[in-house]
Design an enzyme around this catalytic site. Structure first.
Site, PDB file in Angstrom:
ATOM      1  N   CYS A 124       0.920  -0.941   0.134  1.00 53.41           N
ATOM      2  CA  CYS A 124       0.072  -0.034   0.177  1.00 53.41           C
ATOM      3  C   CYS A 124       0.847   1.535  -0.093  1.00 53.41           C
ATOM      4  O   CYS A 124       1.828   1.517   0.943  1.00 53.41           O
ATOM      5  CB  CYS A 124      -0.838   0.127   1.226  1.00 53.41           C
ATOM      6  SG  CYS A 124      -1.997   1.468   1.391  1.00 53.41           S
ATOM      7  N   CYS A 131      -2.458  15.206   2.020  1.00 50.46           N
ATOM      8  CA  CYS A 131      -3.675  15.209   0.879  1.00 50.46           C
ATOM      9  C   CYS A 131      -4.305  16.555   1.115  1.00 50.46           C
ATOM     10  O   CYS A 131      -4.624  16.908   2.358  1.00 50.46           O
ATOM     11  CB  CYS A 131      -4.436  13.856   1.366  1.00 50.46           C
ATOM     12  SG  CYS A 131      -5.763  13.607   0.330  1.00 50.46           S
ATOM     13  N   CYS A 138     -10.456  11.088   7.966  1.00 53.19           N
ATOM     14  CA  CYS A 138      -9.066  10.439   7.296  1.00 53.19           C
ATOM     15  C   CYS A 138      -7.979  11.258   7.951  1.00 53.19           C
ATOM     16  O   CYS A 138      -7.988  12.546   7.923  1.00 53.19           O
ATOM     17  CB  CYS A 138      -9.023  10.341   5.922  1.00 53.19           C
ATOM     18  SG  CYS A 138      -7.335   9.803   5.174  1.00 53.19           S
ATOM     19  N   GLU A 187      -4.124  12.063  -2.594  1.00 50.21           N
ATOM     20  CA  GLU A 187      -5.038  11.470  -3.680  1.00 50.21           C
ATOM     21  C   GLU A 187      -4.446  11.246  -5.064  1.00 50.21           C
ATOM     22  O   GLU A 187      -3.839  12.346  -5.514  1.00 50.21           O
ATOM     23  CB  GLU A 187      -6.209  12.658  -3.881  1.00 50.21           C
ATOM     24  CG  GLU A 187      -7.119  12.729  -5.178  1.00 50.21           C
ATOM     25  CD  GLU A 187      -7.860  11.231  -5.339  1.00 50.21           C
ATOM     26  OE1 GLU A 187      -8.159  10.877  -4.208  1.00 50.21           O
ATOM     27  OE2 GLU A 187      -7.619  10.909  -6.537  1.00 50.21           O
ATOM     28  N   SER A 220      -6.869   4.272  -6.040  1.00 48.79           N
ATOM     29  CA  SER A 220      -7.977   4.560  -5.233  1.00 48.79           C
ATOM     30  C   SER A 220      -8.288   6.053  -5.311  1.00 48.79           C
ATOM     31  O   SER A 220      -7.447   6.886  -5.308  1.00 48.79           O
ATOM     32  CB  SER A 220      -7.732   3.988  -3.779  1.00 48.79           C
ATOM     33  OG  SER A 220      -9.036   4.437  -2.869  1.00 48.79           O
ATOM     34  N   SER A 243     -14.043   5.788  -3.445  1.00 51.71           N
ATOM     35  CA  SER A 243     -14.172   5.829  -2.315  1.00 51.71           C
ATOM     36  C   SER A 243     -15.375   6.726  -2.219  1.00 51.71           C
ATOM     37  O   SER A 243     -15.638   7.772  -1.850  1.00 51.71           O
ATOM     38  CB  SER A 243     -12.940   6.906  -1.564  1.00 51.71           C
ATOM     39  OG  SER A 243     -11.847   6.093  -1.487  1.00 51.71           O
ATOM     40  N   LEU A 244     -16.620   5.876  -2.013  1.00 54.03           N
ATOM     41  CA  LEU A 244     -18.017   6.691  -2.381  1.00 54.03           C
ATOM     42  C   LEU A 244     -18.434   6.983  -0.688  1.00 54.03           C
ATOM     43  O   LEU A 244     -18.444   8.226  -0.468  1.00 54.03           O
ATOM     44  CB  LEU A 244     -18.829   5.501  -2.537  1.00 54.03           C
ATOM     45  CG  LEU A 244     -20.173   6.195  -3.344  1.00 54.03           C
ATOM     46  CD1 LEU A 244     -19.774   7.011  -4.328  1.00 54.03           C
ATOM     47  CD2 LEU A 244     -21.099   5.094  -3.889  1.00 54.03           C
ATOM     48  N   HIS A 245     -18.647   5.973   0.180  1.00 52.18           N
ATOM     49  CA  HIS A 245     -18.787   6.300   1.903  1.00 52.18           C
ATOM     50  C   HIS A 245     -20.196   6.788   2.047  1.00 52.18           C
ATOM     51  O   HIS A 245     -20.619   6.857   3.159  1.00 52.18           O
ATOM     52  CB  HIS A 245     -17.683   7.052   2.362  1.00 52.18           C
ATOM     53  CG  HIS A 245     -16.134   6.742   1.929  1.00 52.18           C
ATOM     54  ND1 HIS A 245     -15.662   5.652   2.512  1.00 52.18           N
ATOM     55  CD2 HIS A 245     -15.054   7.484   1.824  1.00 52.18           C
ATOM     56  CE1 HIS A 245     -14.470   5.282   2.179  1.00 52.18           C
ATOM     57  NE2 HIS A 245     -14.335   6.470   1.897  1.00 52.18           N
ATOM     58  N   ASN A 319     -11.821   2.986  11.140  1.00 52.78           N
ATOM     59  CA  ASN A 319     -10.371   3.039  11.977  1.00 52.78           C
ATOM     60  C   ASN A 319     -10.313   4.527  12.494  1.00 52.78           C
ATOM     61  O   ASN A 319     -10.005   5.591  11.764  1.00 52.78           O
ATOM     62  CB  ASN A 319      -9.059   2.738  11.238  1.00 52.78           C
ATOM     63  CG  ASN A 319      -8.194   2.374  12.246  1.00 52.78           C
ATOM     64  OD1 ASN A 319      -8.292   2.554  13.408  1.00 52.78           O
ATOM     65  ND2 ASN A 319      -6.787   1.875  11.681  1.00 52.78           N
TER      66      ASN A 319
HETATM   67  N1  SAH Z   1      -7.361   9.473  -1.664  1.00 51.69           N
HETATM   68  C1  SAH Z   1      -7.500   8.229  -2.090  1.00 51.69           C
HETATM   69  C2  SAH Z   1      -6.911   6.929  -1.523  1.00 51.69           C
HETATM   70  C3  SAH Z   1      -6.249   6.929  -0.091  1.00 51.69           C
HETATM   71  S1  SAH Z   1      -7.195   6.544   1.221  1.00 51.69           S
HETATM   72  C4  SAH Z   1      -8.939   7.937  -1.773  1.00 51.69           C
HETATM   73  O1  SAH Z   1      -9.613   8.624  -0.757  1.00 51.69           O
HETATM   74  O2  SAH Z   1      -9.508   6.679  -2.381  1.00 51.69           O
HETATM   75  C5  SAH Z   1      -7.675   4.918   0.796  1.00 51.69           C
HETATM   76  C6  SAH Z   1      -9.140   4.411   1.405  1.00 51.69           C
HETATM   77  O3  SAH Z   1      -9.068   4.308   3.108  1.00 51.69           O
HETATM   78  C7  SAH Z   1      -9.928   5.336   1.083  1.00 51.69           C
HETATM   79  O4  SAH Z   1     -11.300   4.776   0.974  1.00 51.69           O
HETATM   80  C8  SAH Z   1     -10.296   6.274   2.348  1.00 51.69           C
HETATM   81  O5  SAH Z   1     -11.585   6.840   2.263  1.00 51.69           O
HETATM   82  C9  SAH Z   1      -9.975   5.067   3.335  1.00 51.69           C
HETATM   83  N2  SAH Z   1      -9.895   5.688   4.524  1.00 51.69           N
HETATM   84  C10 SAH Z   1      -9.377   6.677   5.193  1.00 51.69           C
HETATM   85  N3  SAH Z   1      -9.139   7.043   6.475  1.00 51.69           N
HETATM   86  C11 SAH Z   1      -9.920   5.946   6.879  1.00 51.69           C
HETATM   87  C12 SAH Z   1     -10.298   5.650   8.194  1.00 51.69           C
HETATM   88  N4  SAH Z   1     -10.158   6.354   9.215  1.00 51.69           N
HETATM   89  N5  SAH Z   1     -10.919   4.379   8.495  1.00 51.69           N
HETATM   90  C13 SAH Z   1     -11.444   3.816   7.354  1.00 51.69           C
HETATM   91  N6  SAH Z   1     -11.174   4.027   6.137  1.00 51.69           N
HETATM   92  C14 SAH Z   1     -10.431   5.140   5.845  1.00 51.69           C
END
Ligand code: SAH
Length: 373
Positions: A124, A131, A138, A187, A220, A243-245, A319
């Site tokens: 990874c 970022c 995050c 990103e 990602s 990363s939809l969420h 997390n």
């Molecule tokens: N900027 C990119 C890649 C880096 S983060 C993106 O957003 O996709 C990789 C993944 O981890 C993303 O899906 C992000 O949303 C997730 N992520 C970041 N912080 C997190 C946390 N505290 N708990 C769970 N997932 C997290």
């Protein structure tokens, strides 16, 4: 990247951004040959150096016994400068999960994680120091952007993992890096050209690159729509993760602020175009946050958006970042979320949560080290 969202932070362009030294991984092989020729050396030395770095994972002149003694130092200085210095290494899972905090030449901190499974080894990697996307859950998003990494700074993270594996320093015997995910800090699509060059370097055969399969690389993104369209036109067989969420704009506007620029409908349209162009299943990332985005109705809404599409959902138990008011969903809520997605015929996996005890989630180690300095 025409991002409107800088969340009040200084834009990177207003500072003098240091440029990492040139490294052979920044350049296609033809340009490495030109650099070597410029040093008065035969151009085939570029392939020799490249094999050392990409095939044997070394940048040590004394190990380059196929090069004349007198030319080793000048060649290494010109094309293999040391870009990353390990500041801290942490491991867990009996040594099969290893996180490294790297310090760049200008003092920025970035993280990479090696995860060995019975059938694969995933690296990874970070694409930026910090970022600019400001996702509130995050750790990296909270710290803001320091700078984008160079192509070689990205590739060097993978080479470092490959070196450990080849030397048998990861339990399980000598091995290779099979997968790379751009899920560390940053990103990737906001550092587009250098990330694409890194993907090419990682996947071209030795001596051009490292020879990892394109299909084993995942990029990602928060959903930078024009960059997703550009990626679809690159003719790379990499997996796209979005990363939809949240399935609705109201919530996604807050969890992934760039949604205010490109909304759920636009991001998913770009994802389906990517799937159509590449034939590859898109991974929809969804961090489950207790009572925020884990309601049954949101599972149904997500299921309806994704039903019948070339997609699967990767649920990530949140997390929590230090001081966060948010926590991971309760097991019952997570199970119900999975059940409802499956009822819509949407494939779903729950991401394993390796490395939590070593600040495994995105940016947490760098954040904790910066805070102590
Ligand atoms: N900027 C990119 C890649 C880096 S983060 C993106 O957003 O996709 C990789 C993944 O981890 C993303 O899906 C992000 O949303 C997730 N992520 C970041 N912080 C997190 C946390 N505290 N708990 C769970 N997932 C997290």
């Amino acid at each position: 990247m025409p991002l409107t969202l800088t969340s009040g932070r200084r834009p990177a362009a207003s500072r003098t951004v240091a440029r990492p030294p040139r490294h052979l991984a920044d350049l296609p092989l033809a340009e490495r040959r030109a650099v070597v020729a410029g040093l008065g050396q035969p151009p085939f030395r570029a392939s020799q150096l490249s094999r050392h770095f990409f095939g044997r994972y070394t940048d040590q002149p004394e190990e380059m016994t196929d090069l004349p003694l007198a030319s080793r130092d000048p060649l290494v200085q010109a094309l293999l400068p040391r870009l990353l210095t390990a500041d801290r290494e942490l491991s867990c899972d009996g040594g099969t999960t290893r996180k490294t905090l790297w310090r760049t030449f200008d003092g920025a901190l970035v993280e990479s994680v090696l995860m060995r499974y019975p059938d694969r080894v995933t690296m990874c990697v970070s694409s930026q120091a910090g970022c600019g996307m400001a996702c509130p859950f995050c750790a990296t998003g909270q710290a803001g952007l320091t700078r984008s990494l160079s192509t070689a700074e990205i590739v060097a993270q993978v080479v470092a993992g490959a070196r450990l594996l080849a030397a048998g320093q990861v339990p399980g015997g000598p091995g290779r890096v099979s997968n790379v995910v751009f899920m560390g800090m940053g990103e990737p699509l906001a550092n587009y050209a250098r990330v694409i060059a890194a993907v090419r370097r990682l996947t071209e055969p030795v001596p051009e690159g490292m020879g990892i399969s394109q299909r084993s690389v995942t990029v990602s993104t928060v959903g930078l729509v024009p960059a997703i369209a550009r990626l679809a036109a690159e003719r790379l067989s990499v997996t796209l993760a979005v990363s939809l969420h949240a399935p609705d704009d109201e919530l996604r506007d807050t969890l992934v602020p760039v949604n205010q620029r490109w909304n759920v409908r636009e991001v998913l349209a770009a994802a389906w175009d990517y799937a159509a162009a590449t034939g590859r299943r898109v991974s929809i990332e969804y961090a489950l946050i207790k009572d925020i985005n884990d309601q049954a109705w949101r599972a149904d809404a997500l299921g309806s958006l994704l039903a019948g599409r070339l997609a699967h959902v990767n649920l990530i138990p949140l997390n929590p970042t230090p001081g966060s008011k948010w926590t991971a969903s309760r097991p019952a809520a997570q199970r119900e979320f999975v059940r409802r997605l499956e009822a819509h015929g949407v494939p779903v996996t729950v991401r394993d949560t390796r490395g939590r005890e070593i600040d495994g989630a995105c940016g947490q180690l760098a954040a904790s080290v910066s805070a102590r300095q």
